[in-house]
Motif scaffolding. Structure first.
Motif, mmCIF file in Angstrom:
data_model
loop_
_atom_site.group_PDB
_atom_site.id
_atom_site.type_symbol
_atom_site.label_atom_id
_atom_site.label_comp_id
_atom_site.label_asym_id
_atom_site.label_seq_id
_atom_site.Cartn_x
_atom_site.Cartn_y
_atom_site.Cartn_z
ATOM 1 N N THR A 1 7.631 -17.051 -1.638
ATOM 2 C CA THR A 1 6.540 -16.925 -0.678
ATOM 3 C C THR A 1 5.764 -15.639 -0.940
ATOM 4 O O THR A 1 4.531 -15.622 -0.911
ATOM 5 N N LEU A 2 6.503 -14.551 -1.209
ATOM 6 C CA LEU A 2 5.898 -13.246 -1.460
ATOM 7 C C LEU A 2 6.433 -12.653 -2.748
ATOM 8 O O LEU A 2 7.626 -12.780 -3.037
ATOM 9 N N LEU A 3 5.563 -11.997 -3.495
ATOM 10 C CA LEU A 3 5.990 -11.152 -4.598
ATOM 11 C C LEU A 3 5.728 -9.715 -4.181
ATOM 12 O O LEU A 3 4.579 -9.329 -3.933
ATOM 13 N N LEU A 4 6.802 -8.923 -4.059
ATOM 14 C CA LEU A 4 6.696 -7.532 -3.656
ATOM 15 C C LEU A 4 6.966 -6.655 -4.874
ATOM 16 O O LEU A 4 8.047 -6.715 -5.455
ATOM 17 N N ALA A 5 5.994 -5.850 -5.239
ATOM 18 C CA ALA A 5 6.103 -5.022 -6.445
ATOM 19 C C ALA A 5 6.009 -3.548 -6.056
ATOM 20 O O ALA A 5 4.998 -3.110 -5.518
ATOM 21 N N ASP A 6 7.087 -2.805 -6.322
ATOM 22 C CA ASP A 6 7.150 -1.382 -5.965
ATOM 23 C C ASP A 6 6.938 -0.535 -7.210
ATOM 24 O O ASP A 6 7.826 -0.400 -8.048
ATOM 25 N N GLU A 7 5.749 0.017 -7.355
ATOM 26 C CA GLU A 7 5.377 0.849 -8.512
ATOM 27 C C GLU A 7 5.765 0.162 -9.830
ATOM 28 O O GLU A 7 6.455 0.760 -10.675
ATOM 29 N N PRO A 8 5.312 -1.085 -10.061
ATOM 30 C CA PRO A 8 5.771 -1.818 -11.247
ATOM 31 C C PRO A 8 5.300 -1.230 -12.569
ATOM 32 O O PRO A 8 5.857 -1.552 -13.619
ATOM 33 N N THR A 9 4.284 -0.364 -12.538
ATOM 34 C CA THR A 9 3.787 0.253 -13.767
ATOM 35 C C THR A 9 4.234 1.710 -13.882
ATOM 36 O O THR A 9 3.825 2.420 -14.795
ATOM 37 N N GLY A 10 5.092 2.164 -12.963
ATOM 38 C CA GLY A 10 5.464 3.578 -12.899
ATOM 39 C C GLY A 10 6.149 4.109 -14.137
ATOM 40 O O GLY A 10 6.066 5.307 -14.427
#
Length: 226
Positions: A161-170
């Motif tokens: 339902t949701l894609l949650l991305a936490d600093e995916p390019t960090g």
């Protein structure tokens, strides 16, 4: 169609003598297919909000409804199943299992439920992420950008339902960061995937169609760009 609704979400750490307010009355609504960036300085509460939206943590008060499910009603086992089936989580650290091939890493959420993949959808995901020729490779044979693509493919395989991305390019250089953002935009556009992206990078945030700014645990602004 609204698939996420937060009302009065508050998160307080510590005890009553020394409380630390991470979130202070957050109201938020997200519709299916939106690409939302949540920005703020370190300590603003954005990662805490993402963990609550992903049922990794619970609010002290307030409610979070995802596709009709009140996350506060879930026990730890139910929350784990909900995360696996309904929420794709992508972190700046790829969290791949080093002893499994790319294919097995991608299919891990389905394997835990003993479900077989839809081959057509699997091929669509790995092709769009440029992983078709890497399915039998091991994680240590991949570049950082490729490993992050595998993490994204794994998060998409259940059609969350949701894609949650936490600093995916960090953890990535400029070239790989650009590629990962292109991949996220592609999944948003071609797979109608709803994405919430946490970032402190203004350039990354500008890739989203909506930017929410958090400061001191409160939403400071909510801007739709297109």
């Amino acid at each position: 169609m609204e698939i996420l609704k937060c009302q009065g979400v508050r998160k307080v750490y510590g005890d009553q003598n020394n409380p630390v307010v991470a979130l202070d009355g957050v109201d938020l609504s997200v519709n299916k297919g939106e690409f939302v960036a949540i920005v703020g300085a370190s300590g603003s509460g954005k990662s805490t909000l993402l963990h609550i939206l992903g049922s990794v943590d619970k609010p002290t008060s307030g409610s979070v409804i995802v596709e009709g499910t009140d996350l506060s009603s879930l026990n730890p086992r139910q929350a784990a199943i909900f995360r696996r089936r309904k929420v794709g989580l992508v972190y700046q650290f790829y969290n791949l299992i080093p002893t499994l091939t790319v294919r097995k890493n991608i299919l891990m959420p389905l394997s835990l439920d003993r479900k077989k993949p839809n081959q057509e959808y699997l091929e669509q995901v790995v092709s769009s992420l440029g992983l078709s020729e890497k399915l039998e490779a091991m994680p240590n044979q991949l570049s950082g950008g490729q490993q992050q693509r595998v993490a994204i493919a794994r998060s998409l395989i259940y059609r969350p339902t949701l894609l949650l991305a936490d600093e995916p390019t960090g953890n990535l250089d400029q070239k790989n960061s650009r590629e990962i953002m292109d991949m996220l935009k592609l999944s948003n556009r071609n797979l109608d995937q709803t994405i919430l992206l946490i970032t402190h990078d203004e350039k990354v945030a500008l890739e989203a169609e909506r930017i929410i700014t958090i400061e001191d645990g409160r939403i400071l602004s909510d801007e739709k760009r297109r």
